[in-house]
Write an enzyme that holds these catalytic residues in place. Structure first.
Site, PDB file in Angstrom:
ATOM      1  N   ASP A 199       0.921  -0.773   0.023  1.00  0.00           N
ATOM      2  CA  ASP A 199      -0.062   0.164   0.021  1.00  0.00           C
ATOM      3  C   ASP A 199       0.591   1.426  -0.008  1.00  0.00           C
ATOM      4  O   ASP A 199       1.662   1.494   0.481  1.00  0.00           O
ATOM      5  CB  ASP A 199      -0.719  -0.361   1.235  1.00  0.00           C
ATOM      6  CG  ASP A 199      -1.559   0.951   0.768  1.00  0.00           C
ATOM      7  OD1 ASP A 199      -3.149   1.243   0.647  1.00  0.00           O
ATOM      8  OD2 ASP A 199      -1.980   1.986   2.594  1.00  0.00           O
ATOM      9  N   GLU A 251      14.713 -15.303  -0.664  1.00  0.00           N
ATOM     10  CA  GLU A 251      15.141 -16.859   0.227  1.00  0.00           C
ATOM     11  C   GLU A 251      13.983 -17.551   0.308  1.00  0.00           C
ATOM     12  O   GLU A 251      14.843 -18.749   0.701  1.00  0.00           O
ATOM     13  CB  GLU A 251      15.403 -16.137   1.719  1.00  0.00           C
ATOM     14  CG  GLU A 251      16.586 -14.880   1.675  1.00  0.00           C
ATOM     15  CD  GLU A 251      16.734 -14.428   3.421  1.00  0.00           C
ATOM     16  OE1 GLU A 251      15.601 -15.127   4.123  1.00  0.00           O
ATOM     17  OE2 GLU A 251      17.066 -13.187   3.266  1.00  0.00           O
TER      18      GLU A 251
END
Length: 536
Positions: A199, A251
């Site tokens: 956002d 990751e």
């Protein structure tokens, strides 16, 4: 190592506004169990992923975009266990799950801000937010929701809130803020989410001098495409943050993604958010805001594709969301009228039939473009804006802060209809709904449209299946000569033609119609405000 799973490059992602999608317990508010129960119907529709607007603990002053705890679920929506079940069910159905993240500001009820209120000016607790001294507001900045963007505390200090007074802006130059959000990312990634819609992605870093800005602090469109960006938006420092976030997502296996809600112009600046080491997608708001005009739509399609091509990214198309008037109503106004910040019964009303006709054509045009596409809940039903919502029910903070000059976004957030003859039109087991649904919702209900040839729902379902079968999202665009009143292009083996003019337009010789937003005329030509997909 970054994942080699690039599902997002051509995905169709469905936005769920949790409080208005499905109510599992009958309290009138949508919730996570309600969403989970309806996920099979989204799989049947044919989308690839869902994006959920915020469901975190919140006082709900801005419909959950005022987050009090980023690692929990508001009891109104369920529990962390319900979130885990939703994620697991979605994955079992082959759907990815994207959650909203709100990093620009917290709720004023967040433990950090409460600690800041209890602490003295200049304290470490206040350094996490943007506090300033002075007898007058530190600058002229205005809140997106109206009024000053500064609020004064009894001790004399001011704090910045680019949105509601209950949404203090975080200080993203503070290392503790950066470390906290890296941990929040990992918390949800460990629970299995496939990505984050960020956002106000362009708002985290402010101009260091807090330079005066006399124009309104507009976020939802209207940003100037020339000159330097405003001092509260699109500052260079945001990119370092997203490079750090991208390293965290890389990751994890399975193609986890970041999606920018960034109201940034021109497209070349927006493309900087989706460079290879930053975000994966950014909503194409210039496309959403483009008028129903072949020349202007072609221009924004070309410039969007070109800008993203320079950074190796695909374009992410969108026509509706929880912040704008639904496109089935927006397109029902004369071409070229400006943005409408909500519609009330006293405002000029859209032509509902024209709006839906154009919306269906616009959707087929969008879904044929190469790249990814976002759908907003209910648009597959042809839902219009609720333009007769009584003002006393409005909850959008923009309604109050603008002195009732701006109707706000409640009209696109009304709970959606599933069953025409059920309580709350199938939204939940009781008649209650947090915003009242109009009586016309019955004619748009899902059960009135499933397996009904020509219904808007079936148009979407067939289009999504054909989009996948013909590889449109992963294809390429080549314009065809179509005259001034139409757009026509090839996406690999498919011809797409939209007629904007008053006279019917002929398809290329030998074209076999695959899908049409409305029937062709008696001579097989494409009528006004109709899009056709055809095979040559």
């Amino acid at each position: 190592m970054p994942s080699t799973d690039v599902w997002w490059r051509d995905a169709v992602i469905y936005q769920i506004y949790p409080r208005s999608f499905a109510d599992g317990d009958g309290d009138g508010m949508g919730d996570l169990p309600g969403i989970t129960a309806r996920l099979p119907q989204l799989r049947e529709l044919g989308v690839d992923a869902v994006w959920l607007s915020p469901f975190y603990p919140s006082p709900q002053h801005d419909a959950g975009y005022d987050v009090a705890d980023y690692r929990g679920v508001d009891p109104r929506f369920g529990s962390l266990g319900d979130a885990d079940k939703l994620i697991g069910t979605a994955h079992d159905l082959g759907l990815k799950v994207i959650v909203d993240l709100v990093p620009n500001h917290t709720s004023s009820e967040h433990v950090w801000f409460q600690a800041a209120l209890r602490s003295a000016p200049g304290s470490p607790e206040r350094e996490r937010y943007i506090f300033r001294d002075g007898d007058e507001p530190p600058n002229s900045w205005q809140s997106v929701f109206g009024g000053s963007a500064w609020e004064r505390l009894p001790d004399g200090q001011w704090y910045l809130h680019l949105f509601d007074v209950s949404q203090p802006d975080l200080n993203w130059d503070h290392p503790e803020v950066r470390a906290e959000f890296l941990d929040i990312l990992r918390f949800w990634l460990d629970r299995g989410v496939d990505g984050f819609r960020v956002d106000v992605a362009h708002g985290l870093i402010k101009d260091a001098e807090l330079t005066d800005w006399t124009a309104p602090s507009v976020i939802l469109g209207g940003l100037d495409s020339v000159g330097p960006p405003p001092p509260m938006w699109d500052q260079e420092g945001v990119h370092e943050i997203y490079r750090q976030w991208r390293a965290v997502l890389d990751e994890y296996p399975g193609g986890r993604i970041l999606v920018a809600e960034a109201w940034v112009q021109p497209e070349e600046r927006l493309a900087r958010y989706v460079r290879p080491d930053e975000m994966h997608q950014a909503f194409n708001f210039p496309y959403l805001e483009a008028p129903w005009s072949p020349a202007e739509l072609r221009q924004v399609i070309d410039s969007s594709l070109a800008a993203n091509e320079t950074v190796g990214a695909t374009t992410t198309w969108v026509l509706s969301n929880h912040d704008v008037v639904r496109h089935a109503s927006r397109l029902g106004y004369p071409v070229g009228q400006g943005r409408r910040p909500g519609i009330g019964v006293e405002d000029p009303q859209p032509d509902a039939g024209l709006g839906l006709r154009r919306a269906r054509a616009a959707t087929l045009l969008m879904l044929a473009l190469p790249g990814s596409a976002y759908l907003y809940q209910g648009e597959e039903l042809g839902l219009p804006e609720h333009t007769t919502l009584p003002d006393e029910y409005r909850q959008d903070p923009a309604w109050e802060r603008s002195g009732h000059a701006e109707r706000g976004r409640d009209g696109c957030r009304v709970p959606i209809p599933w069953e025409a003859d059920a309580p709350s039109y199938g939204f939940g087991p009781a008649d209650a709904s947090w915003l009242p649904q109009p009586a016309i919702w019955a004619e748009y209900a899902l059960d009135r449209q499933v397996d009904v040839p020509g219904s808007t729902y079936e148009l979407y379902r067939v289009a999504l299946r054909a989009r996948r079968e013909h590889g449109l999202g992963a294809g390429s665009l080549a314009w065809l000569d179509s005259g001034p009143d139409a757009l026509a292009f090839r996406n690999d083996g498919l011809v797409v033609l939209t007629n904007f003019g008053a006279e019917p337009v002929s398809l290329p010789d030998g074209a076999r119609v695959l899908l049409s937003s409305e029937p062709l005329d008696a001579d097989g030509r494409v009528p006004t405000d109709v899009t056709v997909w055809a095979l040559l």
